[in-house]
Design a protein around this motif. Structure first.
Motif, PDB file in Angstrom:
ATOM      1  N   GLN A 166       0.837  -1.191   0.000  1.00 59.95           N
ATOM      2  CA  GLN A 166       0.000   0.000   0.000  1.00 59.95           C
ATOM      3  C   GLN A 166       0.866   1.232   0.000  1.00 59.95           C
ATOM      4  OE1 GLN A 166      -3.481  -0.158   2.348  1.00 59.95           O
ATOM      5  NE2 GLN A 166      -3.517   2.011   2.791  1.00 59.95           N
ATOM      6  N   GLU A 167       0.918   1.904  -1.125  1.00 59.76           N
ATOM      7  CA  GLU A 167       1.661   3.157  -1.162  1.00 59.76           C
ATOM      8  C   GLU A 167       0.827   4.261  -0.573  1.00 59.76           C
ATOM      9  OE1 GLU A 167       3.288   1.378  -5.196  1.00 59.76           O
ATOM     10  OE2 GLU A 167       1.254   1.874  -4.618  1.00 59.76           O
ATOM     11  N   ASP A 206     -11.461   6.785  -2.059  1.00 62.82           N
ATOM     12  CA  ASP A 206     -11.961   6.222  -3.316  1.00 62.82           C
ATOM     13  C   ASP A 206     -11.707   4.725  -3.392  1.00 62.82           C
ATOM     14  OD1 ASP A 206      -9.202   7.155  -5.509  1.00 62.82           O
ATOM     15  OD2 ASP A 206      -9.264   6.594  -3.398  1.00 62.82           O
ATOM     16  N   VAL A 228      -5.018   3.051  -1.993  1.00 62.54           N
ATOM     17  CA  VAL A 228      -4.002   4.056  -1.667  1.00 62.54           C
ATOM     18  C   VAL A 228      -4.692   5.191  -0.918  1.00 62.54           C
ATOM     19  CG1 VAL A 228      -2.223   5.573  -2.639  1.00 62.54           C
ATOM     20  CG2 VAL A 228      -2.808   3.452  -3.803  1.00 62.54           C
ATOM     21  N   ASN A 284      -4.971   9.206   0.527  1.00 56.04           N
ATOM     22  CA  ASN A 284      -4.598  10.621   0.426  1.00 56.04           C
ATOM     23  C   ASN A 284      -3.753  10.940  -0.799  1.00 56.04           C
ATOM     24  OD1 ASN A 284      -5.789  10.534   2.919  1.00 56.04           O
ATOM     25  ND2 ASN A 284      -4.048  11.299   4.063  1.00 56.04           N
ATOM     26  N   GLU A 285      -4.041  10.302  -1.910  1.00 54.71           N
ATOM     27  CA  GLU A 285      -3.161  10.475  -3.072  1.00 54.71           C
ATOM     28  C   GLU A 285      -3.625  11.565  -4.025  1.00 54.71           C
ATOM     29  OE1 GLU A 285      -5.364   8.148  -2.801  1.00 54.71           O
ATOM     30  OE2 GLU A 285      -6.348   7.857  -4.723  1.00 54.71           O
ATOM     31  N   ARG A 338      -2.841   3.241 -17.514  1.00 52.19           N
ATOM     32  CA  ARG A 338      -2.119   3.887 -16.424  1.00 52.19           C
ATOM     33  C   ARG A 338      -1.425   2.832 -15.597  1.00 52.19           C
ATOM     34  NH1 ARG A 338      -3.826   5.886 -11.414  1.00 52.19           N
ATOM     35  NH2 ARG A 338      -5.728   4.664 -11.662  1.00 52.19           N
ATOM     36  N   ASN A 397       0.885   8.752   0.306  1.00 50.21           N
ATOM     37  CA  ASN A 397       1.577  10.034   0.396  1.00 50.21           C
ATOM     38  C   ASN A 397       1.244  10.755   1.687  1.00 50.21           C
ATOM     39  OD1 ASN A 397       2.341   9.506  -2.224  1.00 50.21           O
ATOM     40  ND2 ASN A 397       0.489  10.454  -3.017  1.00 50.21           N
ATOM     41  N   PRO A 421      -8.002  -4.174  -5.072  1.00 50.58           N
ATOM     42  CA  PRO A 421      -7.928  -5.133  -6.177  1.00 50.58           C
ATOM     43  C   PRO A 421      -6.660  -5.983  -6.083  1.00 50.58           C
ATOM     44  CG  PRO A 421      -8.145  -2.870  -6.972  1.00 50.58           C
ATOM     45  CD  PRO A 421      -7.961  -2.792  -5.517  1.00 50.58           C
ATOM     46  N   ASP A 460      -3.271  11.378  -9.407  1.00 51.95           N
ATOM     47  CA  ASP A 460      -2.968   9.973  -9.657  1.00 51.95           C
ATOM     48  C   ASP A 460      -3.440   9.515 -11.026  1.00 51.95           C
ATOM     49  OD1 ASP A 460      -5.678   8.451  -7.722  1.00 51.95           O
ATOM     50  OD2 ASP A 460      -5.596  10.230  -9.001  1.00 51.95           O
ATOM     51  N   LYS A 461      -3.809  10.476 -11.853  1.00 50.06           N
ATOM     52  CA  LYS A 461      -4.102  10.182 -13.259  1.00 50.06           C
ATOM     53  C   LYS A 461      -5.118   9.062 -13.416  1.00 50.06           C
ATOM     54  CE  LYS A 461      -1.016  13.086 -14.976  1.00 50.06           C
ATOM     55  NZ  LYS A 461      -1.546  14.265 -14.272  1.00 50.06           N
ATOM     56  N   ASP A 462      -6.140   9.121 -12.602  1.00 50.84           N
ATOM     57  CA  ASP A 462      -7.180   8.103 -12.742  1.00 50.84           C
ATOM     58  C   ASP A 462      -8.453   8.707 -13.322  1.00 50.84           C
ATOM     59  OD1 ASP A 462      -8.434   7.968  -9.299  1.00 50.84           O
ATOM     60  OD2 ASP A 462      -8.016   9.631 -10.643  1.00 50.84           O
ATOM     61  N   ARG A 490      -4.656  -4.060 -12.339  1.00 53.39           N
ATOM     62  CA  ARG A 490      -5.585  -4.284 -11.227  1.00 53.39           C
ATOM     63  C   ARG A 490      -6.703  -5.216 -11.662  1.00 53.39           C
ATOM     64  NH1 ARG A 490      -5.917   1.194  -7.887  1.00 53.39           N
ATOM     65  NH2 ARG A 490      -3.674   1.488  -7.721  1.00 53.39           N
ATOM     66  N   ARG A 501     -16.107  -2.434  -2.681  1.00 48.07           N
ATOM     67  CA  ARG A 501     -14.661  -2.198  -2.780  1.00 48.07           C
ATOM     68  C   ARG A 501     -14.004  -2.198  -1.404  1.00 48.07           C
ATOM     69  NH1 ARG A 501     -13.873   2.934  -6.148  1.00 48.07           N
ATOM     70  NH2 ARG A 501     -15.967   3.446  -5.429  1.00 48.07           N
ATOM     71  N   ASP A 556      -9.178   2.764  -3.572  1.00 47.69           N
ATOM     72  CA  ASP A 556      -8.329   2.220  -4.623  1.00 47.69           C
ATOM     73  C   ASP A 556      -7.082   1.586  -4.041  1.00 47.69           C
ATOM     74  OD1 ASP A 556      -6.600   5.271  -5.732  1.00 47.69           O
ATOM     75  OD2 ASP A 556      -6.946   4.422  -3.741  1.00 47.69           O
TER      76      ASP A 556
END
Lengths: 648, 608
Positions: A132-133, B164, B168, B170-171, A598, A135, A567, B228-230, A604, A563, B166
C-alpha cells in the motif's frame, strides 16, 4: 513457561539428567529382558515391567493426535483463564518457530486478551515492494495491535489468514477449549502430518481462544447456570433503576449452581415426571398438580419487588458488531454503540488491521449447527456468495454428524450486530459460527422434538446411565425470605450445553477438522501459465493465466460491490522491458477485455474467482525473461518466470 | 500563541503540553492560523477563552478525550453547586466541521450565561436547578481547517482514509492552482459537460435542463489536478472521518467520510461516552446544519408501527412543534435551507438512540433577499436520501456529498420543478445579492487559467469563497448567541418538574395505615419523550418510601417504579399499606420521587 530440562515423567524413577547408576541399572534390566535385541514394539509382548516399557516410551501412535506431544495436554476438562494462559505459553515456548503469543489488551477485570498467531514463520517470504503506497502522514490504522518491525508485518500480510475465536458467550465454554485444541494440534502435528505442515506453510492462523475472559472465570467460580454468564462483566443498569448489578441470582443453598425454585402448591400446575421424579412437567388440563415454579434461584436484593432483575452485565457481546447494529430497544442485547464492549473493540481493531484474513470461525454452543448470516430477515446476500458458503458448510455435516448447516441465521431468529455478519459484509471474510454440542451425541441418534438442547427425558436418561446421576441436584428444602418454605433443585451448570469429559475431545477435534477444511478453501492465487507471442511485427504479447484453485474467491461479491478489499495486482517485470499497455479478461480469447493504460506494469484485477482463470496480457518491447507476479490481499502472492521458448 | 497565562495550574500545564504537541503535528498546508472569516478564533485562541470562562465560579473546564491530532476535546460545565446530580442540558457546537459558527455560538452562549449567573435571575435559576454542559468543538482537528491554507471546506478529521477505495490513501488532494489561498471551482468548456451559466447571473452555474432544450456547456470540478491520473479529481485528499456522519442512527455504511464503522473515531467515542456517563442529561441542543427548530421534525405513519423508528412518534411531534414556536419567537422567523441527510447524524442519534430530546439549530443562514425567491420546499427530515456516490469524484454531476463540503453550490432542486419560477441556482443567487448588500467579497470571479489536465480546453477558476455560505460575519455572533441563550432560558422553563404530596394517611385500625401519595409533573414537557420511553435508555422515575424504625410494609415494596408522566399535570398515585404499631415513637415517614433527569422531590408525613 519453559519446561525445565530436568522434568519428572510418570514412568521414570529419576529426574533427568539421570545419575550414572540409573543407566547401569537400565542396561542390566534391558539386557535381562533381551530388549536390546528386539524391535521396540514387541516390548509389551515380552515384559510387563515398567522398566522395560521405559526404553521406548510412547512409541506407538494412535491415529489422530500424537501420543508423545511436546506439550502434554489433556482434553477431557475445561480450562479456566489461568490454565488457558499457562497452556498458551507452553505451546508458544515449545514451538517458537510456529507461534507468537501476544495480548490485545486487558479486559474489564484486568485479564489479557490473548491472541496466538500460528504459521511457519520461517517460510514467510518478503514481498518485493510495499503493498500500500501512501503520500499521507499517517498510513497505518490507529491502535494497530501488533508490535513488530514493519518488514515482518509486510511479510505476514502476504499470507492469507484464518481467524478462530471461542467463548464470546462465556457460558458457551467448549469454544475456548476447541480453539486451544486447535492450537495444540496444529503445532504438534506440524512436521508429523503433511496436510497440517502444508497448511502452516500456506496460511496464518490467528486464534483468540477466550473472547470473554472475565465471564469465563465467573462461570466457573461464581454461582451460575449453564446459561450464564452470557454477557461480559462491564456493569450495566439492566432495570433502569439507577442502581447497577444490584440484584442478580443468589446461590441460596451454596452449592455453586444457580438452579430453580419451586413450592408445594395443592393447586399448582406442575407435577413430577412419572419416570424421573425430579423432573417437573406441566399437568394435563384436567389434572391437579402439586407444584408451582418460582423461577431462578434468588431473592429480591434491592427491595423493588423484583427478583434477579439486574445481575452482572446484560449486554450480549455478539450484538456489538457494526453491521446492522441496532440499539437495545430493537436488539435487546446491544450495549451502547458498535464496539462499545472494549474487549470486542480490541478484536475488531486487530481484524481491520489484518485484511489478509480471508476466513473465520467463531465457536458457540449449543444445538449442533453450522451457521452463517445474514442475521437480519430482510437482508439478502448475492447468490454467488451464498453458494460458496453452502459448498463449505454442507461439507461440515459430514465431519460433524448430527450438526446441520443452516444458511442464514435469520432462520432461527433475527440478530442485529452479530460478529460473523460484520466479518462477511464489512470485511469481506467468509465466516461461520458453529454451535457446538448436539442432542444427537447423547445416543448417536436424532432426538425428536429435542430442539437445540435435547428432550428433557433424554437428558435425564443420559444422566442416569452415563453420568450416574451427576448432572442434577435433587429438590431439597430451603427457607426463602419472601416465599417461605420452598424447594431448590435442578440442572447443574456443567451439564446440558457442555459435553461431559469423555465427549469433549471428540467435539474439539471434529469442529477443528471442519474449520481447517474451511481454512484450506481460502483463496490461493498462482500463475498457471505464461504464453509469449512475438509476431515480429509490433509489440510482443505476454499473456499470463492467473488461477485460484480454492473454493473461496479472492473477493466476495459484496466485497467487489463495496470495494472493501483492494484489487488484486498482476505485474510484469523484466530487464530492458518497456510496457506499452495491458489488458485483462475473463476469457482466454480476450473477447471482452478491460484495458489499463495507467501504471500498466501492475494490472488491477477486481477478483480472481474460484477455479476460473483471469487472463492478463501485456504488450511489450524487449525480450525476456519476463517475471509475472500476482499479489492478492486475501489470496496470497505468487510469481513465475518465463525464460524462453522451451518453457510454456 | 503569543502569551501563556495558563501555566500556573496543572490544567494549564497540560494545555501547554498539548499545544506544543499540536505545533509539532504536521497538518498538510500552511500552519499559519489565518481564519477564513475575520474575527473567528482558532483552537489556541479558543482555549484561552475557555480558561477565561472557567475563571468564573459557576464554570469549570475539563476534557472528555483526545483527538488523533493531539488536541483535548474541551468541556465546560456551568452549574451553581453539585453538577452531576441535577437535570442537565448538553450543548454541542460545530458537529459539522465547516460550520464553525457552531463552536463560536456555543462558546459565546457559555460566556453569556457565566457572566450573568449572579445578576440575571433567570440564569441564576437555570444554573441552580439545572446543569449546562457545553462541548463547543467536538472534532477540533477537523474544524481547524477553517484556519488552514489553502482554505476549503472539509468535514474529516486527521485519520488517513482511502476515500476512493483504490488501495491508496490521500493520493489526490485539491490544489490551489491560481494561488489565491482558496480552493474554489474550475469550469471547463466542454460540450459533454452538464452545466450552463445562469441566464440572470452568469456567475452561478446551473444544470442544463434537456427538457427545456438546453445544452450543457461546462464541466464543473473542484480546483485541483488529477494527481494519480485516474481521470478523477481530488477524490482522495487528506483526512478523514466526518464526526456528523459517524453516529449509529441510519449509518451510511461504506460512504466516503463515514469512517470504517459507527463511532470509530476518538471524537465520536468521547462524546458518546460522555453522554452515556451522564444519565442526568435530559436534552441536547446542537449547533448543526441539521435544523429541527426552525422546521420541526414531523411524524410519519409508517414509522409509528415500524420496529425501527425513523421518524418522530406522533406523541412527540406535538412537542417539537411547540418548541419550534418558542424558537421562532426568540430568534425571529426565517425560512432556512433544507437540512442535509440524517445519515449518521449526531442530532438524530441523540433522539432516536440516546432517547433524549434533541434540538438542533443551524445558528445562522443567509436571509432571503427580495428579487430572489428564498428557501425551497420543506422535506420530511427523517429520509434525506441525497446521492452519495462512493469515493466521490469532485466533479459535480448531481447533489454534492462526500466529505468535501460544497453546501448549496450549483445544485438543482428537483422539487422546484413544481414552482412556476425557475428555482435553479436560487440559493446561490440569493447569497450573491446578500454579499453585495453586506459588502462581502464572497465570490471569486471566473478567471481563465491554463490547466495541465485540460491542455486543449478553456478552463476558468472561480466560485464561492469557502465557508461564507455557512458562517456569518463575526459581528453577528454575539447577538446570535444572546438570542439562542434566551431561547434556551425559555426552553429550560418548560422542562418536566416533579412535585409530590402525601394526600392521605388513613388509619385502618390495629396499627395499619393506608398512605396515598401523588407525584405530579408540573412542567410542560412529559417526564420523558415517547422515543425516550421506547429507547429504554433513561433511568426510570421511582418513588421510594422510607419508614420509621419498627414500621414495615404490609405488602408490596418500598421502591416503586412509576410510568412516565404526561406533561402539564400528568400524575401517578401510589398507595402503600403500612404497619406501624402504637409503640413506635418516631412516626415520620418520608416519600421521595426521583430520577437523574428529573431530580429529586420529597415529602414527609406523620403516621397518626
Amino acid at each position: 513457561m519453559n519446561r525445565p530440562s530436568s522434568h519428572k515423567t510418570d514412568w521414570l524413577p529419576y529426574t533427568v539428567p539421570r545419575p550414572i547408576d540409573y543407566w547401569i541399572r537400565l542396561a542390566i534390566i534391558l539386557g535381562a529382558t533381551g530388549i536390546l535385541h528386539k524391535h521396540p514394539c514387541s516390548i509389551a509382548n515380552e515384559s510387563n515391567s515398567v522398566e522395560s516399557a521405559a526404553a521406548n516410551p510412547a512409541a506407538y501412535q494412535p491415529a489422530g493426535a500424537p501420543a508423545d506431544p511436546k506439550v502434554q495436554a489433556r482434553w477431557n476438562f475445561y480450562r479456566d483463564y489461568a490454565q488457558t494462559t499457562e497452556l498458551l505459553k507452553q505451546i508458544t515456548a515449545a514451538h517458537p518457530d510456529l507461534c507468537r503469543l501476544e495480548s490485545l489488551g486487558k479486559s474489564h477485570g484486568n485479564r489479557e486478551m490473548w491472541i496466538l498467531t500460528i504459521t511457519n514463520f520461517k517460510t514467510l517470504r518478503a514481498p518485493d515492494y510495499p503493498f500500500q503506497e501512501s503520500n499521507g502522514p499517517d498510513t497505518s490504522p490507529a491502535d494497530s495491535a501488533v508490535d513488530m518491525p514493519s518488514s515482518d508485518i509486510d511479510k505476514e500480510l502476504t499470507r492469507p489468514a484464518y481467524w478462530i475465536d471461542g467463548g464470546i458467550h462465556a457460558n458457551e465454554i467448549q469454544g475456548v477449549d476447541t480453539s486451544l485444541y486447535t492450537a495444540w494440534f496444529l503445532t504438534e502435528m506440524f512436521n508429523r502430518n503433511a496436510t497440517i505442515t502444508r497448511l502452516l506453510n500456506e496460511r496464518i492462523f490467528y486464534l483468540l481462544p477466550m473472547m470473554s475472559p472475565d465471564s469465563r472465570d465467573a462461570h466457573m467460580y461464581r454461582p451460575n447456570s449453564t446459561n450464564s454468564p452470557r454477557s461480559g462483566q462491564w456493569p450495566v443498569d439492566d432495570d433502569l433503576d439507577g442502581l447497577v448489578d444490584e440484584d442478580g441470582p443468589d446461590d441460596l443453598d451454596g452449592d455453586g449452581h444457580i438452579t430453580q425454585m419451586r413450592i408445594r402448591d395443592p393447586n399448582g400446575r406442575m407435577k413430577s415426571h412419572d419416570v424421573y421424579p425430579d423432573m417437573m412437567v406441566p399437568c394435563n388440563p384436567d389434572e391437579t398438580g402439586h407444584y408451582t415454579l418460582l423461577g431462578t434461584e434468588g431473592i429480591d436484593n434491592d427491595g423493588d419487588g423484583l427478583v434477579n432483575e439486574d445481575g452482572d452485565g446484560i449486554y450480549d457481546p455478539n450484538r456489538d458488531w457494526a453491521w446492522q447494529w441496532q440499539p437495545r430497544y430493537v436488539e435487546d442485547g446491544a450495549y451502547k454503540y458498535p464496539f462499545s464492549v472494549p474487549e470486542n473493540r480490541m478484536v475488531a481493531d486487530f481484524i481491520m488491521a489484518h485484511p489478509n484474513i480471508a476466513g473465520a470461525q467463531s465457536y458457540h454452543n449449543t444445538g449442533g449447527m453450522i451457521l452463517r448470516g445474514p442475521g437480519v430477515l430482510s437482508e439478502k446476500w448475492p447468490a454467488a456468495d451464498t453458494e460458496v458458503f453452502d459448498q463449505i458448510g454442507k461439507q461440515g455435516e459430514l465431519m460433524l454428524p448430527g450438526y446441520r448447516y443452516i444458511g442464514s441465521m435469520s432462520n432461527l431468529y433475527e440478530v442485529h450486530g452479530a460478529e460473523d455478519d460484520w466479518f462477511f459484509v464489512m470485511q469481506g471474510v467468509f465466516a461461520f459460527t458453529n454451535e457446538l454440542h448436539t442432542p444427537f451425541n447423547l445416543f448417536k441418534q436424532e432426538s425428536k422434538h429435542g430442539g437445540y438442547f435435547g428432550k428433557q427425558e433424554d437428558l435425564r436418561k443420559f444422566d442416569e446411565y452415563l453420568l450416574f446421576g451427576d448432572g442434577y441436584i435433587s429438590w431439597h428444602a430451603m427457607n426463602h425470605p419472601q416465599y417461605g418454605k420452598i424447594e431448590i433443585g435442578g440442572q447443574k451448570k456443567n451439564w446440558n450445553r457442555q459435553p461431559p469429559s469423555f465427549m469433549l475431545e471428540e467435539e474439539c477435534h471434529r469442529n477443528m477438522a471442519f474449520t481447517l477444511f474451511h481454512a484450506d478453501q481460502m483463496p490461493q492465487v498462482s500463475i498457471d501459465s505464461i504464453q509469449v507471442r512475438n509476431s515480429g511485427n509490433g509489440p510482443i504479447e505476454v499473456t499470463a493465466a492467473i488461477i485460484n484453485r480454492k473454493r473461496i474467491p479472492t473477493h466476495s461479491e459484496l466485497d467487489i460491490q463495496q470495494r472493501i478489499t483492494p484489487p488484486d495486482r498482476a505485474s510484469l517485470a523484466g530487464k530492458n522491458v518497456k510496457i506499452i499497455t495491458a489488458l485483462s479478461a475473463d476469457d482466454m480469447f480476450f473477447k471482452e477485455a478491460t484495458s489499463q493504460h495507467r501504471a500498466s506494469h501492475e494490472v488491477r484485477l477486481r477478483n480472481v474467482p474460484s477455479m476460473k482463470p483471469v487472463y492478463v496480457r501485456w504488450l511489450v518491447h524487449g525480450p525476456g525473461p519476463y517475471t509475472v507476479s500476482i499479489r492478492s490481499v486475501k489470496g496470497g502472492v505468487a510469481r513465475k518466470v518465463w525464460a524462453g521458448d522451451s518453457g510454456d | 500563541m503569543t502569551h501563556c497565562p495558563f501555566l500556573a495550574s496543572p490544567t494549564s500545564i497540560r494545555w501547554a503540553r498539548i499545544q506544543l504537541s499540536w505545533l509539532l503535528f504536521c497538518f498538510p498546508g500552511n500552519l499559519q492560523a489565518q481564519p477564513a472569516i475575520d474575527g473567528y478564533r482558532d483552537f489556541a485562541a479558543l482555549r484561552i477563552e475557555f480558561e477565561s470562562i472557567a475563571a468564573n465560579p459557576v464554570a469549570s473546564l475539563s476534557s472528555i478525550g483526545m483527538t488523533q491530532g493531539g488536541r483535548e476535546i474541551p468541556l465546560l460545565t456551568l452549574s451553581i453547586s453539585a453538577s452531576d446530580k441535577k437535570p442537565a442540558i448538553l450543548v454541542v457546537g460545530n458537529v459539522d466541521a465547516p460550520h464553525r459558527v457552531g463552536s463560536e455560538l456555543a462558546i459565546r452562549l457559555a460566556r453569556h450565561l457565566a457572566d450573568r449567573a449572579e445578576t440575571d435571575p433567570r440564569i441564576k435559576k437555570l444554573l441552580t436547578d439545572q446543569t449546562v454542559y457545553i462541548i463547543p468543538c467536538p472534532t477540533p482537528d477537523a474544524s481547524e481547517a477553517f484556519f488552514l491554507h489553502p482554505a476549503y471546506e472539509r468535514t474529516g478529521n486527521v485519520r488517513a482514509t482511502d476515500d476512493d477505495r483504490d488501495g491508496v490513501t490521500n493520493e489526490d488532494p485539491p490544489e490551489d492552482l491560481n494561488g489565491d489561498g482558496l480552493i474554489t471551482m474550475m469550469r471547463i468548456e466542454d460540450p459533454t459537460g452538464t452545466y450552463i451559466p445562469h441566464p440572470v447571473d452568469p456567475r452561478v452555474m446551473i444544470q442544463a435542463d434537456p427538457q427545456k432544450n438546453e445544452r450543457g456547456k461546462y464541466r464543473l470540478i473542484q480546483e485541483g489536478i488529477d494527481n494519480d491520473k485516474d481521470e478523477q479529481f481530488n477524490e482522495d485528499g487528506p483526512g478523514g472521518v466526518d464526526f456528523n456522519r459517524n453516529f449509529p442512527f441510519h449509518y451510511p455504511y461504506f460512504e466516503s467520510g463515514a469512517g470504517p464503522h459507527q463511532v470509530s473515531e476518538p471524537e465520536t467515542r468521547a462524546v458518546a461516552d460522555f453522554a452515556f456517563d451522564h444519565p442526568n442529561i435530559y436534552c441536547v441542543l446542537t449547533f448543526s446544519p441539521h435544523d429541527n427548530l426552525s422546521r420541526p421534525w414531523k411524524s410519519d405513519p409508517s414509522s409509528e408501527t415500524a420496529k425501527i423508528k425513523t421518524a418522530v412518534p406522533q406523541a412527540d411531534a406535538v412537542y417539537y412543534q411547540a418548541i419550534s414556536k418558542l424558537f421562532h419567537s426568540a430568534i425571529g422567523s426565517m425560512e432556512d435551507p433544507i437540512s442535509p441527510s440524517d445519515r449518521g447524524s449526531f442530532a438524530h442519534w441523540v433522539y432516536f438512540h440516546f432517547g433524549r430530546w434533541s434540538f438542533a439549530s443551524r445558528g445562522w443562514w443567509i436571509p432571503s433577499m427580495e428579487g430572489t425567491s428564498g428557501g425551497t420546499e420543506q422535506k420530511t427530515d427523517h429520509v434525506q436520501e441525497t446521492d452519495s456516490s462512493q469515493g466521490a469524484n469532485k466533479e459535480l454531476e448531481s447533489e454534492p456529498t462526500g466529505k468535501y463540503r460544497s453546501d448549496a453550490i450549483a445544485t438543482d432542486d428537483p422539487e422546484a420543478k413544481d414552482l412556476e419560477e425557475d428555482q435553479r441556482g436560487v440559493v446561490e443567487r440569493n447569497a450573491l445579492r446578500w454579499f453585495e448588500r453586506e459588502g462581502i467579497h464572497g465570490f471569486v470571479p471566473w478567471t481563465p487559467i491554463s490547466h495541465p489536465d485540460f491542455s486543449n480546453k478553456k478552463v476558468e477558476i472561480g466560485g464561492f469563497r469557502p465557508f461564507l455560505l455557512l458562517n456569518p460575519p463575526a459581528s453577528m455572533l454575539d447577538p446570535l448567541a444572546a438570542s439562542h441563550a434566551n431561547f434556551m432560558l425559555d426552553f429550560a422553563e418548560l422542562r418536566p418538574r416533579l412535585a409530590i404530596s402525601a394526600d392521605e394517611i388513613v388509619s385502618l385500625g390495629e396499627g395499619i395505615y393506608r398512605l396515598v401519595v401523588t407525584i405530579r409533573n408540573e412542567g410542560f414537557l412529559p417526564t420523558m419523550s415517547s422515543m425516550g420511553a421506547i429507547s429504554r435508555q433513561l433511568v426510570r422515575l421511582e418513588a421510594t418510601l422510607d419508614l420509621p424504625n419498627g414500621a414495615q410494609l404490609v405488602t408490596g415494596s418500598s421502591r416503586v417504579p412509576l410510568a412516565p408522566l404526561a406533561g402539564a399535570g400528568g400524575y401517578a398515585r401510589q398507595e402503600w399499606l403500612i404497619s406501624a404499631p402504637k409503640s413506635i415513637e418516631k412516626r415520620t415517614a418520608r416519600i421521595t420521587a426521583s430520577s437523574p433527569t428529573l431530580g429529586t422531590v420529597e415529602t414527609t408525613i406523620e403516621l397518626p
